[in-house]
Design a protein around this motif. Structure first.
Motif: not given
Length: 365
Positions: A248-254
């Protein structure tokens, strides 16, 4: 040539309120088109079909029963819930010491209410949470300050559900941040390790992780080392939460533009400060709904710990329903526990919507 006198003050015009949307008539709202008509008729049939369940749950229910046998003649036996309330909530925790888990639940509620306002978020709140969790564990465990020692095998009920959900999310979130950053790293080793960890955990069911932590983990520890059942269960839930939160956090970072990092480097800001103070806050704001969904899933997943022998709220309700004095009110037990889970998850969902609206309103200022 026309000149404009800039010394003349411009009249201030108050902004007018937006026009109210026109209200549709009730018939048009429910039967305005084919889809609305089908949904209205279907909902009506469902409500009619629920009338027998309403009679069972309310009209024919037994609310007070001096004799458990009276529950055999009526509908839902809510008197059973009243009689077994303390056992369902506190499990097998010693009855004379049940004020301690009650105080723990009150402390959890107090800390959650104190953490709702984003104005209070910061290092002081983190320290307060660490202190509060330490106090909770001391209250539950005892053995100090004159408190009787209560082993984790005697913990149970709602406090276990709340503690497992709270600690698994709280401990898993920092690991999730590092896994998400590691998966987006340009260095091959951190990227591969993060990728393998996330995909391995997400590729296994939580039930399998619980069995691995409960059965295989003690065999892998060095001789003389041991972790009790509750600690092993918490470890499995933490790893599971970290893997899902990381994605989930990786999606936000992208979703954060690369220009943010480039601008920070141009200003001479160190990379870790740029990530911590610039990129990560923006990434978390973008993924509030999926973060909430993961939190709700973890709260509900705590009900699976009964398969490894952890006496949570669902386990307590199942054991309470086996009392031969009562007419096996399993349905009432499951409905009661489901209502508690619903209230917890519904509260998290409503807070998420409020927080998302607040973030969006501030972003447009």
């Amino acid at each position: 040539m026309t000149t404009i006198d800039i010394s003349t003050p411009i009249a201030h015009v108050e902004p007018s309120a937006p026009p109210k949307p026109p209200r549709k008539p009730i018939l048009q709202l429910f039967f305005g088109d084919l889809v609305a008509s089908v949904l209205t008729v279907t909902t009506g049939f469902l409500l009619i079909a629920m009338i027998p369940a309403l009679n069972w749950a309310v009209l024919d229910a037994v609310w007070v029963a001096d004799d458990p046998s009276t529950c055999r003649e009526g509908g839902a036996c809510w008197a059973f819930i009243a009689a077994k309330f303390r056992f369902i909530i506190f499990g097998v925790y010693p009855p004379d010491e049940q004020w301690r888990p009650l105080l723990v639940m009150s402390l959890i509620l107090t800390m959650i209410l104190a953490s709702l306002s984003p104005k209070l978020w910061g290092q002081k709140l983190i320290v307060a949470w660490i202190t509060a969790v330490a106090i909770m564990l001391v209250l539950m465990w005892g053995g100090v300050f004159g408190l009787a020692d209560v082993p984790t095998s005697s913990w149970g009920g709602l406090p276990i559900t709340l503690l497992l959900a709270l600690l698994s999310l709280g401990l898993g979130f920092p690991f999730a941040v590092f896994l998400a950053l590691g998966r987006r790293s340009t260095l091959p080793i951190p990227r591969m390790l993060s990728l393998l960890t996330i995909e391995l955990v997400r590729g296994l069911p939580l039930v399998g992780l619980l069995f691995v932590a409960s059965i295989l983990l003690p065999l892998l520890l060095p001789a003389g080392w041991s972790i009790d059942k509750l600690g092993r269960t918490l470890a499995a839930l933490t790893v599971f939460a970290a893997a899902y939160l990381a994605e989930v956090i990786r999606g936000g970072l992208q979703g954060v533009p690369a220009g943010q990092i480039e601008a920070a480097k141009a200003l001479g800001i160190p990379g870790w400060k740029a990530v911590w103070h610039i990129v990560l806050p923006q990434a978390l704001q973008k993924v509030i709904p999926p973060l909430t969904n993961t939190a709700i899933v973890m709260v509900k997943n705590t009900s699976l710990v009964l398969i490894v022998g952890v006496f949570d709220m669902l386990s307590a309700s199942r054991v309470a329903a086996t009392d031969p004095v009562w007419p096996a009110p399993y349905v009432e037990s499951y409905v009661f526990v489901a209502m508690i889970y619903f209230l917890i998850c519904f509260g998290i969902s409503n807070y998420s919507r409020w927080l998302e609206t607040r973030v969006q309103s501030r972003s447009y200022r």
